[in-house]
Design an enzyme around this catalytic site. Sequence first.
Site, PDB file in Angstrom:
ATOM      1  N   GLU A 132      30.847  28.685  16.317  1.00 32.97           N
ATOM      2  CA  GLU A 132      31.125  27.491  17.114  1.00 32.97           C
ATOM      3  C   GLU A 132      29.846  27.014  17.800  1.00 32.97           C
ATOM      4  OE1 GLU A 132      33.550  27.274  21.101  1.00 32.97           O
ATOM      5  OE2 GLU A 132      34.859  27.765  19.424  1.00 32.97           O
ATOM      6  N   CYS A 151      38.887  31.208  16.295  1.00 32.89           N
ATOM      7  CA  CYS A 151      39.157  32.056  15.133  1.00 32.89           C
ATOM      8  C   CYS A 151      39.682  33.458  15.456  1.00 32.89           C
ATOM      9  CB  CYS A 151      37.890  32.183  14.282  1.00 32.89           C
ATOM     10  SG  CYS A 151      37.403  30.640  13.482  1.00 32.89           S
ATOM     11  N   ASN A 186      36.521  38.514  10.231  1.00 33.88           N
ATOM     12  CA  ASN A 186      36.712  38.130  11.626  1.00 33.88           C
ATOM     13  C   ASN A 186      37.316  39.259  12.453  1.00 33.88           C
ATOM     14  OD1 ASN A 186      35.519  35.659  11.599  1.00 33.88           O
ATOM     15  ND2 ASN A 186      37.397  34.469  11.562  1.00 33.88           N
ATOM     16  N   THR A 238      41.640  28.518   7.498  1.00 36.09           N
ATOM     17  CA  THR A 238      42.003  29.929   7.395  1.00 36.09           C
ATOM     18  C   THR A 238      43.506  30.054   7.175  1.00 36.09           C
ATOM     19  OG1 THR A 238      40.198  30.454   8.893  1.00 36.09           O
ATOM     20  CG2 THR A 238      41.829  32.166   8.514  1.00 36.09           C
ATOM     21  N   ASN A 281      27.128  42.415  20.682  1.00 36.96           N
ATOM     22  CA  ASN A 281      27.223  43.569  21.576  1.00 36.96           C
ATOM     23  C   ASN A 281      27.117  43.192  23.047  1.00 36.96           C
ATOM     24  OD1 ASN A 281      24.545  42.881  21.747  1.00 36.96           O
ATOM     25  ND2 ASN A 281      23.739  44.888  21.164  1.00 36.96           N
ATOM     26  N   LYS A 301      38.018  36.714   4.541  1.00 37.45           N
ATOM     27  CA  LYS A 301      37.923  35.937   5.787  1.00 37.45           C
ATOM     28  C   LYS A 301      38.577  36.672   6.955  1.00 37.45           C
ATOM     29  CE  LYS A 301      37.726  32.443   8.677  1.00 37.45           C
ATOM     30  NZ  LYS A 301      36.470  32.088   9.350  1.00 37.45           N
ATOM     31  N   GLU A 350      35.131  29.925   5.411  1.00 34.04           N
ATOM     32  CA  GLU A 350      33.924  29.563   6.163  1.00 34.04           C
ATOM     33  C   GLU A 350      33.576  30.701   7.107  1.00 34.04           C
ATOM     34  OE1 GLU A 350      34.057  29.078   9.547  1.00 34.04           O
ATOM     35  OE2 GLU A 350      36.214  29.077   9.841  1.00 34.04           O
ATOM     36  N   ARG A 359      39.180  26.378  23.549  1.00 34.97           N
ATOM     37  CA  ARG A 359      40.462  26.716  22.958  1.00 34.97           C
ATOM     38  C   ARG A 359      40.663  28.228  22.942  1.00 34.97           C
ATOM     39  NH1 ARG A 359      42.462  24.437  17.121  1.00 34.97           N
ATOM     40  NH2 ARG A 359      44.383  25.618  16.955  1.00 34.97           N
ATOM     41  N   VAL A 383      34.341  22.866  11.200  1.00 35.70           N
ATOM     42  CA  VAL A 383      34.230  23.145   9.767  1.00 35.70           C
ATOM     43  C   VAL A 383      34.100  21.841   8.980  1.00 35.70           C
ATOM     44  CG1 VAL A 383      35.354  24.183   7.764  1.00 35.70           C
ATOM     45  CG2 VAL A 383      35.540  25.285  10.004  1.00 35.70           C
ATOM     46  N   LYS A 398      43.548  34.297  16.571  1.00 42.16           N
ATOM     47  CA  LYS A 398      44.590  34.021  15.576  1.00 42.16           C
ATOM     48  C   LYS A 398      44.380  34.820  14.294  1.00 42.16           C
ATOM     49  CE  LYS A 398      42.507  29.724  13.689  1.00 42.16           C
ATOM     50  NZ  LYS A 398      42.497  30.007  12.257  1.00 42.16           N
ATOM     51  N   ASP A 399      43.121  35.037  13.911  1.00 44.26           N
ATOM     52  CA  ASP A 399      42.864  35.735  12.652  1.00 44.26           C
ATOM     53  C   ASP A 399      43.216  37.215  12.761  1.00 44.26           C
ATOM     54  OD1 ASP A 399      41.982  33.288  11.910  1.00 44.26           O
ATOM     55  OD2 ASP A 399      39.939  33.873  11.412  1.00 44.26           O
TER      56      ASP A 399
END
Length: 394
Positions: free
Chosen positions: A145, A259, A207, A118, A249, A203, A141, A320, A11, A262-263
Amino acid sequence: MKITIAGTGYVGLSLSVLLAQHNEVYAVDIIQSKIDLINNKKSPIRDKEIEEYLAEKELNLKATKDAKEAYSLSDFVIIATPTNYDPAKNYFDTSSVESVIGMVKEYAPEAVIVIKSTVPVGYTESVCKKFGISNVIFAPEFLREGHALYDNLYPSRIVVGYPKENPKMEESAKTFANLLKEGAIKKDIDVLYTHTTEAEAIKLFANTYLALRVSYFNELDTYAEMHGLDTSSIISGVCLDPRIGDGYNNPSFGYGGYCLPKDTKQLLANYANIPQNLMSAIVESNRTRKEYIANHVLSRKPRTVGIFRLTMKANSDNFRQSSIQDVMKMLRGEGVDVVIYEPTISGDEFERFRVEHDIGAFKKNCDVILANRFTDELSDVREKVYTRDIYRRD
């Protein structure tokens, strides 16, 4: 205009490059090796457009560890530092964001702070009260990645949240959106202005919907595989419906990365005392998928399982929270020898798993090779490879 960006991950670095086309930009990081690379016009992360722009474009960009130099006299300070999810607290760890806010308050109290990291829903309001400030906006954002700068050059949309009780910040929000538009190549960009809390929710819900799609097609694939059906035919037929579409898909070993894990968990935490079924199911579905993958591999009774790349996506150097890591741990827990082939790791061990650097030895010594995404590099041992990658794309 002087702009300082805290953090040089996907980011922060993509924004630094984007904005340095037309502004004086300082990129702040605590890792000297990353700073040296950026100042030598080399990217510390794998991203085609970032690499090209750093090497070829005239950018007014300086990377530094000197926070006072970077923040002083800045018009905007953009915070793009990591906010990891803490399962013990059921909350994002926002300490890095607050550390930057404290420095900005000291070195550049007139600067507009833009939070890009985030954060939980309601965080921007709470942090303004905590620090006694009102000059903060939140702009989520929506980057992929490995394609972060591309997604800034051709953004799907720009969302900027500002405290509507402070009319001056409306002008700052519009100025910031115009800075992003100025650096972009795409011309007709949808821009949405909301309250900061609504922008935070956008956000997390966006996600979580992507995680829902990943989970849906993974469960479709589980059904097809267990019944001996052709997954690709089913997905193709389903996605011909224009209301469903042909994105996100391609089956995988589960969603992972920086993202989505955790989101989704943070959004679920925000649902405390709010009726829901779907949000819990998305998180649980991802766990079930990884268990299914591990059990399917175990049914082959392998002695040694090879993990071909820890990365989640093709053309990425980031692994990660990749889903394959949970599968690896499940296999090791059942007594299977697990070996990793991951060229981005220089050592001989990762998380107590052995790393094999010789691809030939890796292929020869493994009974089963797990590949979240298949490449031609594995074509000669195709009979050993287990993958759910149907479309050979992310």
